[in-house]
Design a protein around this motif. Structure first.
Motif, PDB file in Angstrom:
ATOM      1  N   VAL A  24       0.831  -1.202   0.000  1.00 49.50           N
ATOM      2  CA  VAL A  24       0.000   0.000   0.000  1.00 49.50           C
ATOM      3  C   VAL A  24       0.865   1.252   0.000  1.00 49.50           C
ATOM      4  O   VAL A  24       1.725   1.421   0.870  1.00 49.50           O
ATOM      5  CB  VAL A  24      -0.946   0.024   1.223  1.00 49.50           C
ATOM      6  CG1 VAL A  24      -1.961   1.154   1.076  1.00 49.50           C
ATOM      7  CG2 VAL A  24      -1.659  -1.310   1.393  1.00 49.50           C
ATOM      8  N   ALA A  25       0.638   2.123  -0.973  1.00 48.58           N
ATOM      9  CA  ALA A  25       1.276   3.437  -1.017  1.00 48.58           C
ATOM     10  C   ALA A  25       0.345   4.410  -0.301  1.00 48.58           C
ATOM     11  O   ALA A  25      -0.830   4.532  -0.671  1.00 48.58           O
ATOM     12  CB  ALA A  25       1.503   3.877  -2.459  1.00 48.58           C
ATOM     13  N   ILE A  71      -2.328  -0.940  -3.860  1.00 51.40           N
ATOM     14  CA  ILE A  71      -3.354   0.058  -3.526  1.00 51.40           C
ATOM     15  C   ILE A  71      -2.675   1.400  -3.313  1.00 51.40           C
ATOM     16  O   ILE A  71      -1.572   1.463  -2.750  1.00 51.40           O
ATOM     17  CB  ILE A  71      -4.117  -0.329  -2.233  1.00 51.40           C
ATOM     18  CG1 ILE A  71      -4.773  -1.693  -2.360  1.00 51.40           C
ATOM     19  CG2 ILE A  71      -5.178   0.710  -1.884  1.00 51.40           C
ATOM     20  CD1 ILE A  71      -5.368  -2.214  -1.053  1.00 51.40           C
ATOM     21  N   LEU A  72      -3.338   2.468  -3.732  1.00 50.78           N
ATOM     22  CA  LEU A  72      -2.895   3.821  -3.413  1.00 50.78           C
ATOM     23  C   LEU A  72      -3.916   4.475  -2.504  1.00 50.78           C
ATOM     24  O   LEU A  72      -5.110   4.498  -2.825  1.00 50.78           O
ATOM     25  CB  LEU A  72      -2.733   4.666  -4.677  1.00 50.78           C
ATOM     26  CG  LEU A  72      -2.488   6.167  -4.444  1.00 50.78           C
ATOM     27  CD1 LEU A  72      -1.139   6.403  -3.767  1.00 50.78           C
ATOM     28  CD2 LEU A  72      -2.580   6.952  -5.751  1.00 50.78           C
ATOM     29  N   LEU A  73      -3.460   4.974  -1.361  1.00 47.23           N
ATOM     30  CA  LEU A  73      -4.277   5.815  -0.491  1.00 47.23           C
ATOM     31  C   LEU A  73      -3.754   7.233  -0.664  1.00 47.23           C
ATOM     32  O   LEU A  73      -2.749   7.620  -0.078  1.00 47.23           O
ATOM     33  CB  LEU A  73      -4.176   5.373   0.974  1.00 47.23           C
ATOM     34  CG  LEU A  73      -5.212   4.352   1.472  1.00 47.23           C
ATOM     35  CD1 LEU A  73      -5.147   3.090   0.633  1.00 47.23           C
ATOM     36  CD2 LEU A  73      -4.978   4.022   2.940  1.00 47.23           C
ATOM     37  N   GLN A 210      -9.777  12.511   0.253  1.00 47.83           N
ATOM     38  CA  GLN A 210      -8.686  11.554   0.064  1.00 47.83           C
ATOM     39  C   GLN A 210      -9.262  10.232  -0.439  1.00 47.83           C
ATOM     40  O   GLN A 210      -9.990   9.546   0.275  1.00 47.83           O
ATOM     41  CB  GLN A 210      -7.914  11.381   1.370  1.00 47.83           C
ATOM     42  CG  GLN A 210      -7.337  12.704   1.873  1.00 47.83           C
ATOM     43  CD  GLN A 210      -6.302  12.549   2.961  1.00 47.83           C
ATOM     44  OE1 GLN A 210      -5.954  13.517   3.621  1.00 47.83           O
ATOM     45  NE2 GLN A 210      -5.769  11.356   3.160  1.00 47.83           N
ATOM     46  N   ASP A 211      -8.911   9.897  -1.663  1.00 47.55           N
ATOM     47  CA  ASP A 211      -9.458   8.696  -2.298  1.00 47.55           C
ATOM     48  C   ASP A 211      -8.440   7.563  -2.332  1.00 47.55           C
ATOM     49  O   ASP A 211      -7.229   7.790  -2.423  1.00 47.55           O
ATOM     50  CB  ASP A 211      -9.900   9.001  -3.730  1.00 47.55           C
ATOM     51  CG  ASP A 211     -11.277   9.637  -3.777  1.00 47.55           C
ATOM     52  OD1 ASP A 211     -11.797  10.021  -2.706  1.00 47.55           O
ATOM     53  OD2 ASP A 211     -11.837   9.768  -4.891  1.00 47.55           O
ATOM     54  N   ALA A 212      -8.958   6.360  -2.259  1.00 43.95           N
ATOM     55  CA  ALA A 212      -8.158   5.144  -2.427  1.00 43.95           C
ATOM     56  C   ALA A 212      -8.546   4.498  -3.745  1.00 43.95           C
ATOM     57  O   ALA A 212      -9.673   4.673  -4.233  1.00 43.95           O
ATOM     58  CB  ALA A 212      -8.411   4.177  -1.278  1.00 43.95           C
ATOM     59  N   VAL A 213      -7.613   3.767  -4.337  1.00 40.11           N
ATOM     60  CA  VAL A 213      -7.909   3.038  -5.566  1.00 40.11           C
ATOM     61  C   VAL A 213      -7.020   1.796  -5.635  1.00 40.11           C
ATOM     62  O   VAL A 213      -5.875   1.815  -5.171  1.00 40.11           O
ATOM     63  CB  VAL A 213      -7.703   3.933  -6.811  1.00 40.11           C
ATOM     64  CG1 VAL A 213      -6.224   4.233  -7.054  1.00 40.11           C
ATOM     65  CG2 VAL A 213      -8.347   3.331  -8.055  1.00 40.11           C
ATOM     66  N   VAL A 214      -7.572   0.720  -6.177  1.00 37.23           N
ATOM     67  CA  VAL A 214      -6.793  -0.503  -6.390  1.00 37.23           C
ATOM     68  C   VAL A 214      -6.026  -0.353  -7.703  1.00 37.23           C
ATOM     69  O   VAL A 214      -6.592   0.027  -8.734  1.00 37.23           O
ATOM     70  CB  VAL A 214      -7.699  -1.743  -6.447  1.00 37.23           C
ATOM     71  CG1 VAL A 214      -6.879  -2.997  -6.756  1.00 37.23           C
ATOM     72  CG2 VAL A 214      -8.441  -1.917  -5.123  1.00 37.23           C
ATOM     73  N   LEU A 215      -4.737  -0.628  -7.652  1.00 39.23           N
ATOM     74  CA  LEU A 215      -3.880  -0.530  -8.832  1.00 39.23           C
ATOM     75  C   LEU A 215      -3.793  -1.889  -9.534  1.00 39.23           C
ATOM     76  O   LEU A 215      -4.132  -2.923  -8.947  1.00 39.23           O
ATOM     77  CB  LEU A 215      -2.497  -0.045  -8.410  1.00 39.23           C
ATOM     78  CG  LEU A 215      -2.518   1.301  -7.655  1.00 39.23           C
ATOM     79  CD1 LEU A 215      -1.162   1.570  -7.021  1.00 39.23           C
ATOM     80  CD2 LEU A 215      -2.921   2.434  -8.584  1.00 39.23           C
TER      81      LEU A 215
END
Length: 247
Positions: A24-25, A71-73, A210-215
């Motif tokens: 996770v970033a 994942i990016l947070l 602040q959005d999260a997304v699966v890479l």
């Protein structure tokens, strides 16, 4: 008794066999809550969370060059949306995990008043902000100074951190007597941990969604799906609120 022990060992082995890593970033402002959430998640699921903390802008560049994050947070909502559009994130996995709050903070107990009037007095040598080109909290700080009609006057005193963690460290170390930081860095359980602070009214800057997304590297991974579900759950949300974020 031996049968019970055997069953427990079998369950443990099975549990570990299905455990996996999730990389996770994480935006620097979310460091403290992420550490708490990761510990709870690991304890409950057996999965291992491998975290990297830094600026959203730098993570974006790394992801574009093939960094293997699952994942990016992010510290904003624009970067995850851009990654989706550019095809480096899994479509329809983006969601808002927190709404950040900006605080003017000093490690000195009496320096910052609860109205932020210290900014107009100008009786300080340096003011720390995050790089507005890389960090949404830095962009929000500039927005506040512009609304107060103080940006031009204070620009020579600005000391820019690469991210919000470095910005906070500038104030902690005394390199700058005060600075605009994330509320999560200086508040816990709704209380200021030390120093003095002005919680900037939310109307003074664009909401820090602040959005999260699966890479793409995380697509279809059990640990990734489990972490996303956990981050949306009540226990993680309670941690997020405790650090001063809105939901």
């Amino acid at each position: 008794m031996l049968r019970l022990i055997s069953l427990l060992l079998a369950f443990s082995v099975s549990h570990l066999a299905h455990a996996d890593d999730v990389q996770v970033a994480v935006a620097a402002n979310f460091t403290a809550p992420m550490k708490d959430i990761a510990a709870l998640f690991e304890q409950e699921t057996g999965h291992k969370v491998l975290t990297s903390f830094g600026s959203t802008g730098k993570f974006y560049a790394q992801i574009q060059h093939g960094a293997p994050f699952d994942i990016l947070l992010a510290a904003d909502d624009e970067t995850p949306a851009r990654l989706e559009k550019e095809g480096t994130a899994v479509p329809h996995t983006r969601f808002t995990y927190a709404i950040g709050k900006l605080v003017l903070w000093s490690a000195l107990p009496a320096l910052v008043d609860d109205k932020g009037a210290v900014l107009k007095n100008g009786t300080f040598t340096h003011l720390s902000i995050a790089n507005p080109k890389l960090a949404p909290y830095g962009a929000a700080a500039v927005e506040v100074l512009q609304k107060l009609d103080l940006y031009s006057a204070l620009e020579p005193k600005l000391v820019q951190g690469e991210n919000i963690a470095q910005t906070h460290q500038f104030v902690v170390s005394g390199a700058a007597p005060l600075g605009f930081v994330a509320m999560s860095q200086v508040f816990e359980g709704g209380k200021l941990k030390s120093g003095s602070a002005w919680v900037v009214p939310a109307a003074m800057y664009t909401p820090i969604r602040q959005d999260a997304v699966v890479l793409l590297p995380g697509k279809g991974k059990r640990a990734v799906d489990a972490f996303v579900k956990y981050l949306k759950g009540d226990k993680a949300r309670a941690v997020i609120r405790s650090y001063g974020y809105a939901l």
